[in-house]
Design a protein around this motif. Structure first.
Motif, PDB file in Angstrom:
ATOM      1  N   GLY A  14       0.783  -1.248   0.139  1.00  0.00           N
ATOM      2  CA  GLY A  14       0.023   0.138  -0.042  1.00  0.00           C
ATOM      3  C   GLY A  14       0.928   1.329   0.065  1.00  0.00           C
ATOM      4  N   GLY A  15       2.037   1.033  -0.627  1.00  0.00           N
ATOM      5  CA  GLY A  15       2.874   1.991  -0.628  1.00  0.00           C
ATOM      6  C   GLY A  15       2.884   3.479  -1.478  1.00  0.00           C
ATOM      7  N   SER A  16       1.729   3.523  -1.864  1.00  0.00           N
ATOM      8  CA  SER A  16       1.656   4.794  -3.013  1.00  0.00           C
ATOM      9  C   SER A  16       0.423   5.712  -2.600  1.00  0.00           C
ATOM     10  CB  SER A  16       1.483   4.299  -4.389  1.00  0.00           C
ATOM     11  OG  SER A  16       0.190   3.493  -4.648  1.00  0.00           O
ATOM     12  N   LYS A  17      -0.015   5.309  -1.487  1.00  0.00           N
ATOM     13  CA  LYS A  17      -1.125   6.353  -0.831  1.00  0.00           C
ATOM     14  C   LYS A  17      -0.823   6.235   0.574  1.00  0.00           C
ATOM     15  CE  LYS A  17      -5.477   5.375  -3.548  1.00  0.00           C
ATOM     16  NZ  LYS A  17      -6.803   4.643  -3.405  1.00  0.00           N
ATOM     17  N   GLY A  18      -1.572   7.628   1.253  1.00  0.00           N
ATOM     18  CA  GLY A  18      -1.522   7.852   2.670  1.00  0.00           C
ATOM     19  C   GLY A  18      -0.237   7.544   3.384  1.00  0.00           C
ATOM     20  N   ILE A  19      -0.433   6.655   4.577  1.00  0.00           N
ATOM     21  CA  ILE A  19       0.572   6.386   5.212  1.00  0.00           C
ATOM     22  C   ILE A  19       1.725   5.888   4.451  1.00  0.00           C
ATOM     23  CG2 ILE A  19       1.475   5.015   7.236  1.00  0.00           C
ATOM     24  CD1 ILE A  19      -1.433   5.894   8.575  1.00  0.00           C
ATOM     25  N   GLY A  20       1.336   4.806   3.610  1.00  0.00           N
ATOM     26  CA  GLY A  20       2.372   3.991   3.080  1.00  0.00           C
ATOM     27  C   GLY A  20       3.252   4.861   2.110  1.00  0.00           C
ATOM     28  N   SER A  38       0.881  -2.605  -4.447  1.00  0.00           N
ATOM     29  CA  SER A  38      -0.360  -2.220  -3.933  1.00  0.00           C
ATOM     30  C   SER A  38      -1.376  -2.413  -5.169  1.00  0.00           C
ATOM     31  CB  SER A  38      -0.029  -0.549  -3.884  1.00  0.00           C
ATOM     32  OG  SER A  38      -1.488   0.116  -3.889  1.00  0.00           O
ATOM     33  N   ARG A  39      -2.733  -2.209  -4.984  1.00  0.00           N
ATOM     34  CA  ARG A  39      -3.443  -2.286  -5.951  1.00  0.00           C
ATOM     35  C   ARG A  39      -3.848  -0.885  -6.527  1.00  0.00           C
ATOM     36  NH1 ARG A  39      -8.630  -4.333  -1.907  1.00  0.00           N
ATOM     37  NH2 ARG A  39      -8.860  -2.519  -0.909  1.00  0.00           N
ATOM     38  N   SER A  40      -3.255  -0.067  -6.170  1.00  0.00           N
ATOM     39  CA  SER A  40      -3.712   1.619  -6.651  1.00  0.00           C
ATOM     40  C   SER A  40      -2.533   1.708  -7.732  1.00  0.00           C
ATOM     41  CB  SER A  40      -3.431   2.816  -5.411  1.00  0.00           C
ATOM     42  OG  SER A  40      -4.178   2.438  -4.528  1.00  0.00           O
ATOM     43  N   LYS A  41      -3.064   1.342  -9.118  1.00  0.00           N
ATOM     44  CA  LYS A  41      -2.236   1.200 -10.190  1.00  0.00           C
ATOM     45  C   LYS A  41      -1.555   2.410 -10.642  1.00  0.00           C
ATOM     46  CE  LYS A  41      -2.390  -1.063 -14.877  1.00  0.00           C
ATOM     47  NZ  LYS A  41      -1.888  -0.211 -15.635  1.00  0.00           N
ATOM     48  N   GLY A  42      -2.395   3.613 -10.830  1.00  0.00           N
ATOM     49  CA  GLY A  42      -1.827   4.947 -11.263  1.00  0.00           C
ATOM     50  C   GLY A  42      -0.893   5.587 -10.335  1.00  0.00           C
ATOM     51  N   THR A  44       0.850   4.116  -7.975  1.00  0.00           N
ATOM     52  CA  THR A  44       1.985   3.174  -7.832  1.00  0.00           C
ATOM     53  C   THR A  44       2.936   3.584  -9.078  1.00  0.00           C
ATOM     54  OG1 THR A  44       0.916   1.634  -6.458  1.00  0.00           O
ATOM     55  CG2 THR A  44       2.823   0.964  -7.661  1.00  0.00           C
ATOM     56  N   GLU A  45       2.378   3.316 -10.195  1.00  0.00           N
ATOM     57  CA  GLU A  45       3.152   3.798 -11.441  1.00  0.00           C
ATOM     58  C   GLU A  45       3.762   5.288 -11.358  1.00  0.00           C
ATOM     59  OE1 GLU A  45       0.910   0.534 -14.212  1.00  0.00           O
ATOM     60  OE2 GLU A  45       0.542   2.709 -14.474  1.00  0.00           O
ATOM     61  N   SER A  46       3.113   6.060 -11.007  1.00  0.00           N
ATOM     62  CA  SER A  46       3.486   7.619 -11.127  1.00  0.00           C
ATOM     63  C   SER A  46       4.658   7.818 -10.014  1.00  0.00           C
ATOM     64  CB  SER A  46       2.614   8.685 -11.192  1.00  0.00           C
ATOM     65  OG  SER A  46       1.994   8.832  -9.865  1.00  0.00           O
ATOM     66  N   MET A  47       4.408   6.972  -8.743  1.00  0.00           N
ATOM     67  CA  MET A  47       5.608   7.415  -7.765  1.00  0.00           C
ATOM     68  C   MET A  47       6.820   6.677  -8.075  1.00  0.00           C
ATOM     69  SD  MET A  47       4.020   7.143  -3.988  1.00  0.00           S
ATOM     70  CE  MET A  47       5.690   7.156  -3.129  1.00  0.00           C
ATOM     71  N   VAL A  48       6.780   5.374  -8.623  1.00  0.00           N
ATOM     72  CA  VAL A  48       7.974   4.652  -9.297  1.00  0.00           C
ATOM     73  C   VAL A  48       8.686   5.418  -9.980  1.00  0.00           C
ATOM     74  CG1 VAL A  48       8.907   2.521 -10.484  1.00  0.00           C
ATOM     75  CG2 VAL A  48       7.174   2.245  -8.482  1.00  0.00           C
ATOM     76  N   LYS A  49       7.875   6.116 -11.233  1.00  0.00           N
ATOM     77  CA  LYS A  49       8.408   6.855 -12.234  1.00  0.00           C
ATOM     78  C   LYS A  49       9.346   8.183 -11.580  1.00  0.00           C
ATOM     79  CE  LYS A  49       7.045   8.924 -16.800  1.00  0.00           C
ATOM     80  NZ  LYS A  49       5.682   9.261 -17.052  1.00  0.00           N
ATOM     81  N   GLU A  50       8.603   8.607 -10.402  1.00  0.00           N
ATOM     82  CA  GLU A  50       9.298   9.735 -10.086  1.00  0.00           C
ATOM     83  C   GLU A  50      10.498   9.693  -9.292  1.00  0.00           C
ATOM     84  OE1 GLU A  50       6.329  11.604  -7.153  1.00  0.00           O
ATOM     85  OE2 GLU A  50       8.334  12.381  -5.972  1.00  0.00           O
ATOM     86  N   PHE A  51      10.574   8.229  -8.384  1.00  0.00           N
ATOM     87  CA  PHE A  51      11.813   7.737  -7.806  1.00  0.00           C
ATOM     88  C   PHE A  51      12.914   7.691  -8.730  1.00  0.00           C
ATOM     89  CE2 PHE A  51       9.235   6.025  -3.945  1.00  0.00           C
ATOM     90  CZ  PHE A  51       9.263   7.218  -3.504  1.00  0.00           C
ATOM     91  N   GLN A  52      12.412   6.950  -9.873  1.00  0.00           N
ATOM     92  CA  GLN A  52      13.430   6.479 -10.971  1.00  0.00           C
ATOM     93  C   GLN A  52      14.163   7.919 -11.688  1.00  0.00           C
ATOM     94  OE1 GLN A  52      11.134   3.794 -13.079  1.00  0.00           O
ATOM     95  NE2 GLN A  52      11.812   2.057 -12.312  1.00  0.00           N
ATOM     96  N   ALA A  54      14.433  10.702 -10.105  1.00  0.00           N
ATOM     97  CA  ALA A  54      15.318  11.168  -9.470  1.00  0.00           C
ATOM     98  C   ALA A  54      16.611  10.389  -9.193  1.00  0.00           C
ATOM     99  CB  ALA A  54      14.630  11.363  -7.892  1.00  0.00           C
ATOM    100  N   GLY A  55      16.776   9.232  -9.934  1.00  0.00           N
ATOM    101  CA  GLY A  55      18.231   8.528  -9.880  1.00  0.00           C
ATOM    102  C   GLY A  55      18.049   7.346  -9.096  1.00  0.00           C
ATOM    103  N   LEU A  56      16.712   7.192  -8.404  1.00  0.00           N
ATOM    104  CA  LEU A  56      16.745   5.876  -7.428  1.00  0.00           C
ATOM    105  C   LEU A  56      16.281   4.757  -8.108  1.00  0.00           C
ATOM    106  CD1 LEU A  56      15.048   8.131  -4.424  1.00  0.00           C
ATOM    107  CD2 LEU A  56      17.378   7.122  -4.413  1.00  0.00           C
ATOM    108  N   LYS A  57      16.553   3.582  -7.633  1.00  0.00           N
ATOM    109  CA  LYS A  57      16.001   2.410  -8.075  1.00  0.00           C
ATOM    110  C   LYS A  57      14.749   2.095  -7.308  1.00  0.00           C
ATOM    111  CE  LYS A  57      20.085   0.497  -7.493  1.00  0.00           C
ATOM    112  NZ  LYS A  57      21.003  -0.786  -6.897  1.00  0.00           N
ATOM    113  N   SER A  58      13.701   1.733  -8.071  1.00  0.00           N
ATOM    114  CA  SER A  58      12.403   1.505  -7.788  1.00  0.00           C
ATOM    115  C   SER A  58      11.390   0.768  -8.534  1.00  0.00           C
ATOM    116  CB  SER A  58      11.535   2.628  -7.265  1.00  0.00           C
ATOM    117  OG  SER A  58      10.322   2.535  -6.830  1.00  0.00           O
ATOM    118  N   LEU A  59      10.620  -0.218  -7.853  1.00  0.00           N
ATOM    119  CA  LEU A  59       9.877  -1.094  -8.624  1.00  0.00           C
ATOM    120  C   LEU A  59       8.473  -0.928  -8.081  1.00  0.00           C
ATOM    121  CD1 LEU A  59       9.679  -3.696 -10.477  1.00  0.00           C
ATOM    122  CD2 LEU A  59      10.128  -5.239  -8.464  1.00  0.00           C
ATOM    123  N   GLY A  60       7.416  -1.076  -8.866  1.00  0.00           N
ATOM    124  CA  GLY A  60       6.126  -1.090  -8.614  1.00  0.00           C
ATOM    125  C   GLY A  60       5.321  -2.542  -8.941  1.00  0.00           C
TER     126      GLY A  60
END
Ligand code: NAP
Length: 259
Positions: A14-20, A38-42, A44-52, A54-60
């Motif tokens: 649940g890492g793309s909304k709220g507390i997560g 997470s089941r929040s598709k949009g 999750t995808e936009s956060m992973v893109k944002e992290f990437q 910024a030069g970070l490794k990330s996966l959704g």
């Protein structure tokens, strides 16, 4: 203080909304690699893109964690991509109001959405956590201690998460794996907003709740929960295990006469 999360890999459910979301952002701010399940598709995808970007490794990994096979896949995909797992934040869940009146089927459904994936993910991650001497953080709730009324399933799941926190801390200390829980009380998130909006006057309801929170008469922020989570994930808390961290501005435990 350097939390030493660089080159470490953390799964946040649940890492793309709220507390997560706040926990994922706090890990990323420390240079850690975040895997969002997470089941929040949009979101999750936009956060992973944002992290990437910024030069970070990330996966959704998008899907419903009630599916045990998905839990297994989250662990496998994390290992395929990054080769290690240093921590799991079990956070996905919702207060679904499965009450005593709702019946056995609703109760079981509530345990499935709130509890079983906490176990499943840790089960499948175990060999990797043993290798990394990882840290597990279970997001529970004040409801585990106080009850709420009308929410048997959620209360049972949140209480069970505390039981599992102590049980896993006892089982896993020989491997230097630490297990702790955080109990939020009142944190404004999309889920909380949805709940407030079920009241005839959400603004009055919110003001009433806030007036009963001792410290600064305000809600806890997601970032304040996340700060405790990254502390527990990091080596800075290397001798803390089996603990229930109540980050709530004194809401649950201070003398009621104060409010
Ligand atoms: P939120 O705003 O709804 O965010 C939770 C995220 O997890 C959402 O993206 C949600 O997707 C996802 N999710 C839920 N169940 C899932 C499942 N089975 N599989 C995959 N993804 C799932 O909720 P929150 O308020 O941040 O709550 C996070 C945690 O804190 C929960 O465990 C909650 O019990 C606990 N907590 C919150 C508060 C508070 O005041 N907010 C207080 C005490 C405890 P959907 O949007 O599709 O559901």
């Amino acid at each position: 203080m350097n939390l030493n999360l660089n080159d470490k890999v953390f799964i946040v459910t649940g890492g793309s909304k709220g507390i997560g979301e706040a926990i994922s952002r706090a890990i990323a701010a420390e240079g850690g690699t975040v895997v969002i399940a997470s089941r929040s598709k949009g979101e999750t995808e936009s956060m992973v893109k944002e992290f990437q970007q910024a030069g970070l490794k990330s996966l959704g990994i998008v899907g419903d964690l009630q599916d045990t096979e998905l839990c297994k896949q989250v662990i496998e995909d994390t290992i395929d991509h990054f080769g290690r797992i240093d921590g799991i934040v079990n956070n996905a869940g919702l207060n679904d109001g499965a009450s005593l009146e709702s019946g056995p089927e609703a109760f079981r459904k509530s345990l499935n959405v709130n509890l079983h994936h906490y176990y499943d993910l840790v089960h499948y991650a175990l060999p990797h956590l043993k290798e990394s001497k990882g840290s597990i953080v279970n997001i529970s709730s004040k409801v585990a201690l106080t009850g709420q009324g009308g929410t048997s399933g959620y209360a049972a799941a949140k209480g069970a998460q505390l039981g599992l926190t102590r049980e896993w801390a006892a089982e896993l200390y020989p491997f230097s794996i630490r297990v702790n829980a955080i109990l939020p009380a009142e944190v404004m998130t999309p889920l909380y907003r949805k709940w407030l909006d079920t009241f005839p006057d959400p603004t009055a309801k919110e003001a009433d709740i806030v007036s009963k929170i001792p410290l600064e008469k305000r809600m806890t922020t997601s970032a304040e929960i996340a700060a405790m989570a990254v502390f527990l994930l990091s080596d800075v808390s290397a001798h803390t295990t089996g603990q229930f961290m109540i980050v709530d501005g004194g809401y649950v435990h201070l003398d009621r006469a104060l409010t």
